[in-house]
Design a protein around this motif. Structure first.
Motif, PDB file in Angstrom:
ATOM      1  N   ALA A 171     -43.560 -54.848 -61.082  1.00 43.64           N
ATOM      2  CA  ALA A 171     -42.632 -55.527 -62.032  1.00 43.64           C
ATOM      3  C   ALA A 171     -41.283 -55.859 -61.782  1.00 43.64           C
ATOM      4  O   ALA A 171     -40.973 -57.187 -61.987  1.00 43.64           O
ATOM      5  CB  ALA A 171     -42.883 -54.622 -63.508  1.00 43.64           C
ATOM      6  N   VAL A 172     -40.653 -54.933 -61.248  1.00 40.14           N
ATOM      7  CA  VAL A 172     -39.146 -55.111 -60.799  1.00 40.14           C
ATOM      8  C   VAL A 172     -38.981 -56.147 -59.759  1.00 40.14           C
ATOM      9  O   VAL A 172     -38.169 -57.149 -59.954  1.00 40.14           O
ATOM     10  CB  VAL A 172     -38.584 -53.985 -60.606  1.00 40.14           C
ATOM     11  N   VAL A 173     -39.729 -55.984 -58.758  1.00 35.65           N
ATOM     12  CA  VAL A 173     -39.683 -56.961 -57.490  1.00 35.65           C
ATOM     13  C   VAL A 173     -39.953 -58.352 -57.804  1.00 35.65           C
ATOM     14  O   VAL A 173     -39.342 -59.366 -57.604  1.00 35.65           O
ATOM     15  CB  VAL A 173     -40.478 -56.323 -56.214  1.00 35.65           C
ATOM     16  N   ALA A 174     -41.241 -58.344 -58.493  1.00 39.29           N
ATOM     17  CA  ALA A 174     -41.745 -59.683 -58.841  1.00 39.29           C
ATOM     18  C   ALA A 174     -40.849 -60.294 -59.922  1.00 39.29           C
ATOM     19  O   ALA A 174     -40.977 -61.791 -59.784  1.00 39.29           O
ATOM     20  CB  ALA A 174     -43.276 -59.487 -59.439  1.00 39.29           C
ATOM     21  N   SER A 175     -40.358 -59.888 -60.898  1.00 42.50           N
ATOM     22  CA  SER A 175     -39.410 -60.416 -61.650  1.00 42.50           C
ATOM     23  C   SER A 175     -37.828 -60.872 -61.215  1.00 42.50           C
ATOM     24  O   SER A 175     -37.412 -61.961 -61.207  1.00 42.50           O
ATOM     25  CB  SER A 175     -38.980 -59.312 -62.549  1.00 42.50           C
ATOM     26  N   ILE A 176     -37.626 -59.918 -59.875  1.00 42.97           N
ATOM     27  CA  ILE A 176     -36.335 -60.642 -59.322  1.00 42.97           C
ATOM     28  C   ILE A 176     -36.805 -61.509 -58.367  1.00 42.97           C
ATOM     29  O   ILE A 176     -36.019 -62.673 -58.068  1.00 42.97           O
ATOM     30  CB  ILE A 176     -35.596 -59.280 -58.505  1.00 42.97           C
ATOM     31  N   THR A 177     -37.805 -61.595 -57.679  1.00 46.85           N
ATOM     32  CA  THR A 177     -37.944 -62.646 -56.658  1.00 46.85           C
ATOM     33  C   THR A 177     -38.975 -63.768 -57.317  1.00 46.85           C
ATOM     34  O   THR A 177     -38.937 -64.749 -56.449  1.00 46.85           O
ATOM     35  CB  THR A 177     -38.869 -61.860 -55.363  1.00 46.85           C
ATOM     36  N   GLN A 178     -39.630 -63.596 -58.432  1.00 44.69           N
ATOM     37  CA  GLN A 178     -40.559 -64.614 -59.024  1.00 44.69           C
ATOM     38  C   GLN A 178     -41.822 -64.858 -57.853  1.00 44.69           C
ATOM     39  O   GLN A 178     -42.240 -65.713 -57.874  1.00 44.69           O
ATOM     40  CB  GLN A 178     -39.876 -65.533 -59.424  1.00 44.69           C
ATOM     41  N   SER A 179     -41.962 -63.678 -57.068  1.00 48.22           N
ATOM     42  CA  SER A 179     -43.057 -63.834 -56.113  1.00 48.22           C
ATOM     43  C   SER A 179     -44.087 -62.726 -56.305  1.00 48.22           C
ATOM     44  O   SER A 179     -43.788 -61.598 -56.264  1.00 48.22           O
ATOM     45  CB  SER A 179     -42.452 -63.804 -54.824  1.00 48.22           C
ATOM     46  N   LEU A 180     -45.259 -63.224 -56.602  1.00 56.32           N
ATOM     47  CA  LEU A 180     -46.484 -62.161 -56.730  1.00 56.32           C
ATOM     48  C   LEU A 180     -46.688 -61.281 -55.578  1.00 56.32           C
ATOM     49  O   LEU A 180     -46.942 -60.175 -55.667  1.00 56.32           O
ATOM     50  CB  LEU A 180     -47.798 -62.914 -57.146  1.00 56.32           C
ATOM     51  N   VAL A 181     -46.621 -62.135 -54.340  1.00 54.19           N
ATOM     52  CA  VAL A 181     -46.912 -61.387 -52.994  1.00 54.19           C
ATOM     53  C   VAL A 181     -45.673 -60.212 -52.727  1.00 54.19           C
ATOM     54  O   VAL A 181     -46.092 -59.159 -52.623  1.00 54.19           O
ATOM     55  CB  VAL A 181     -46.658 -62.397 -51.733  1.00 54.19           C
ATOM     56  N   ALA A 182     -44.473 -60.583 -53.179  1.00 55.27           N
ATOM     57  CA  ALA A 182     -43.565 -59.389 -52.974  1.00 55.27           C
ATOM     58  C   ALA A 182     -43.806 -58.381 -54.039  1.00 55.27           C
ATOM     59  O   ALA A 182     -43.740 -57.228 -53.669  1.00 55.27           O
ATOM     60  CB  ALA A 182     -42.031 -60.147 -53.273  1.00 55.27           C
ATOM     61  N   GLY A 183     -44.278 -58.737 -55.168  1.00 52.12           N
ATOM     62  CA  GLY A 183     -44.775 -57.693 -56.145  1.00 52.12           C
ATOM     63  C   GLY A 183     -45.775 -56.851 -55.471  1.00 52.12           C
ATOM     64  O   GLY A 183     -45.592 -55.474 -55.823  1.00 52.12           O
ATOM     65  N   LEU A 184     -46.789 -57.282 -54.857  1.00 54.44           N
ATOM     66  CA  LEU A 184     -47.775 -56.536 -54.361  1.00 54.44           C
ATOM     67  C   LEU A 184     -47.208 -55.649 -53.342  1.00 54.44           C
ATOM     68  O   LEU A 184     -47.627 -54.423 -53.055  1.00 54.44           O
ATOM     69  CB  LEU A 184     -49.039 -57.456 -53.948  1.00 54.44           C
ATOM     70  N   ILE A 185     -46.642 -56.223 -52.502  1.00 50.60           N
ATOM     71  CA  ILE A 185     -45.907 -55.550 -51.309  1.00 50.60           C
ATOM     72  C   ILE A 185     -45.101 -54.244 -51.854  1.00 50.60           C
ATOM     73  O   ILE A 185     -45.131 -52.984 -51.267  1.00 50.60           O
ATOM     74  CB  ILE A 185     -44.989 -56.217 -50.226  1.00 50.60           C
ATOM     75  N   ALA A 186     -44.400 -54.368 -53.072  1.00 46.10           N
ATOM     76  CA  ALA A 186     -43.483 -53.188 -53.400  1.00 46.10           C
ATOM     77  C   ALA A 186     -44.353 -52.345 -53.961  1.00 46.10           C
ATOM     78  O   ALA A 186     -44.048 -51.170 -53.888  1.00 46.10           O
ATOM     79  CB  ALA A 186     -42.579 -54.048 -54.588  1.00 46.10           C
ATOM     80  N   ALA A 187     -45.515 -52.619 -54.598  1.00 39.42           N
ATOM     81  CA  ALA A 187     -46.314 -51.729 -55.300  1.00 39.42           C
ATOM     82  C   ALA A 187     -46.989 -50.839 -54.198  1.00 39.42           C
ATOM     83  O   ALA A 187     -47.271 -49.586 -54.309  1.00 39.42           O
ATOM     84  CB  ALA A 187     -47.594 -52.253 -56.054  1.00 39.42           C
ATOM     85  N   VAL A 188     -47.351 -51.447 -53.093  1.00 41.49           N
ATOM     86  CA  VAL A 188     -47.871 -50.756 -51.812  1.00 41.49           C
ATOM     87  C   VAL A 188     -46.987 -49.803 -51.307  1.00 41.49           C
ATOM     88  O   VAL A 188     -47.142 -48.479 -51.115  1.00 41.49           O
ATOM     89  CB  VAL A 188     -48.476 -51.533 -50.796  1.00 41.49           C
ATOM     90  N   VAL A 189     -45.728 -50.228 -51.127  1.00 48.38           N
ATOM     91  CA  VAL A 189     -44.661 -49.282 -50.662  1.00 48.38           C
ATOM     92  C   VAL A 189     -44.393 -48.169 -51.554  1.00 48.38           C
ATOM     93  O   VAL A 189     -44.192 -47.144 -51.449  1.00 48.38           O
ATOM     94  CB  VAL A 189     -43.363 -50.163 -50.458  1.00 48.38           C
TER      95      VAL A 189
END
Length: 427
Positions: A171-189
């Protein structure tokens, strides 16, 4: 050399047969048959329930199916008692109750219950099943992670924390970057980081795995709740407004009645889930990696003897399990709700762990178990909408009652991986 007499042989055969008789399935089926009898007679209802089988965008429009409540409940109750009697006869003959027979029993009971509960209303079957798949998605990701972790010898009670960490980070990373891919990567990390802690303490420092998992769950719940209250809520427009995955229908397949809306009009993360199920099953049972993983979980001493680094194998596979569970957390914020809320996983990690046990540590069976729990969760929502006479408090309890019954009533005695939960210290 002594020779057994016919009487001794018959006695031995009888004892062996008695020893393998399993009365749990017929007792369980009988109890549900009695529940059906009481429910449909004492609380009898009249009217017609309509089952809608198609959506407006289906290529072939199936007609609605009308079910007379009184007729359906009577016939189904009689059939249920017949199946329970057949199961008892097979148990007496020391034969197991086949899975297909239990499945038929469950399907008939469900049809009768839906007909009774929604008398005079319409049940949208595709909507019921689509909702079930959506609610099952994080459970399936969590269950897949749990299967990998326990197969390698580490009890993963921290699935709840991995899901919640994945939901928060995505939620945080996808909100900042507005990128769904970045949000998925952040969830994995985020899922991997929680698993790192679990693996480090349980493998490196030989701390009890269950205790570490429970502590991690409490830690992640407290940390994410604090950050939500102090950071996300005051800045929700920037930090808690992630984009959401849109549905991507697959041409032709998405237009098949019932199957199309349920399986092929989904979001990318659901399609990733399909791939994850297939890959985990294939890798676990058909590859050298899977053989090594299962060897470490069954007999670490033997695995060590043939040159497998047991603790390293456990560490990296527990981390992989966390990555998969983290994806399940991303579904909450990027595929379903659209924002992070405190404790939004609501015990999904523990239900995923129950699905692992119910599925006997097999990816496909664990997936089916997770689908069952997701269906129970969505069922209470649908029945509440159509005005079911079942008390709302009971409907809210339904997913957890199904979980308890499935694990305690249907699983029976199952054998977990032999070394699961046991730390390995090389002598």
């Amino acid at each position: 050399m002594s020779v057994a007499t016919p009487t001794q042989t018959a006695t031995t055969t009888g004892l062996e047969r008695a020893a393998v008789r399993n009365w749990k399935p017929p007792i369980g089926l009988g109890v549900f048959a009695v529940i059906a009898l009481l429910l449909f007679t004492v609380g009898s209802r009249s009217g017609v329930t309509m089952f809608r089988l198609s959506t407006t965008s289906d290529l072939i429009q199936l007609p609605e199916v009308a079910a007379d409540v009184a007729v359906v409940t009577i016939i189904v109750t009689i059939v249920l008692f017949g199946i329970a009697a057949l199961s008892a006869w097979r148990a007496y003959r020391a034969a197991p109750t086949p899975l297909w027979l239990t499945s038929v029993f469950a399907a008939l009971f469900l049809v009768a219950f839906l007909s009774w509960a929604a008398a005079g209303a319409t049940i949208p079957v595709p909507g019921l099943l689509v909702g079930a798949v959506g609610l099952s998605a994080p459970l399936i990701f969590g269950a897949l992670g749990g299967v990998i972790s326990e197969r390698v010898g580490v009890v993963n009670v921290a699935i709840e924390g991995q899901l919640l960490a994945g939901a928060f980070a995505s939620a945080v990373v996808a909100s900042i970057t507005q990128s769904l891919v970045a949000g998925l990567i952040a969830a994995v990390v985020a899922g991997v980081l929680v698993s790192f802690v679990l693996a480090t303490f349980s493998i490196r420092y030989v701390v009890d795995q269950v205790i570490v998992g429970v502590v991690l769950n409490v830690l992640v719940i407290g940390l994410t709740s604090f950050l939500f209250s102090k950071v996300l809520s005051p800045n929700s427009a920037v930090l808690n407004s992630p984009p959401r995955f849109q549905r991507l229908p697959i041409p032709l397949l998405g237009e098949i009645p019932i199957i199309g809306p349920v399986l092929f009009r989904q979001t990318i993360i659901i399609y990733i889930m399909y791939v994850a199920i297939a890959v985990v099953w294939f890798a676990l049972f058909k590859t050298k990696w899977g053989l090594r993983l299962r060897a470490v979980g069954e007999h670490p001493q033997a695995a060590d003897t043939v040159g497998i680094n047991v603790n390293r194998t456990r560490f990296w596979n527990v981390s992989l399990a966390g990555a998969i569970a983290g994806l399940g957390g991303a579904y909450f914020t990027l595929g379903s709700v659209g924002a992070f809320n405190k404790e939004m996983t609501a015990g999904a990690g523990f239900i995923a762990l129950a699905a692992v046990i119910f599925g006997r540590w097999d990816p496909i069976r664990a997936t089916l178990a997770a689908l069952l729990f997701g269906f129970a969760s969505n069922l209470q929502s649908v029945l509440s909408i159509v005005g079911s006479p079942v008390p709302s408090q009971f409907m809210l309890m339904l997913p957890y009652l199904v979980t308890i019954f499935a694990v305690a009533g249907l699983v029976g005695h199952v054998r977990a991986p032999a070394a699961s939960g046991k730390a390995y210290v090389k002598s």
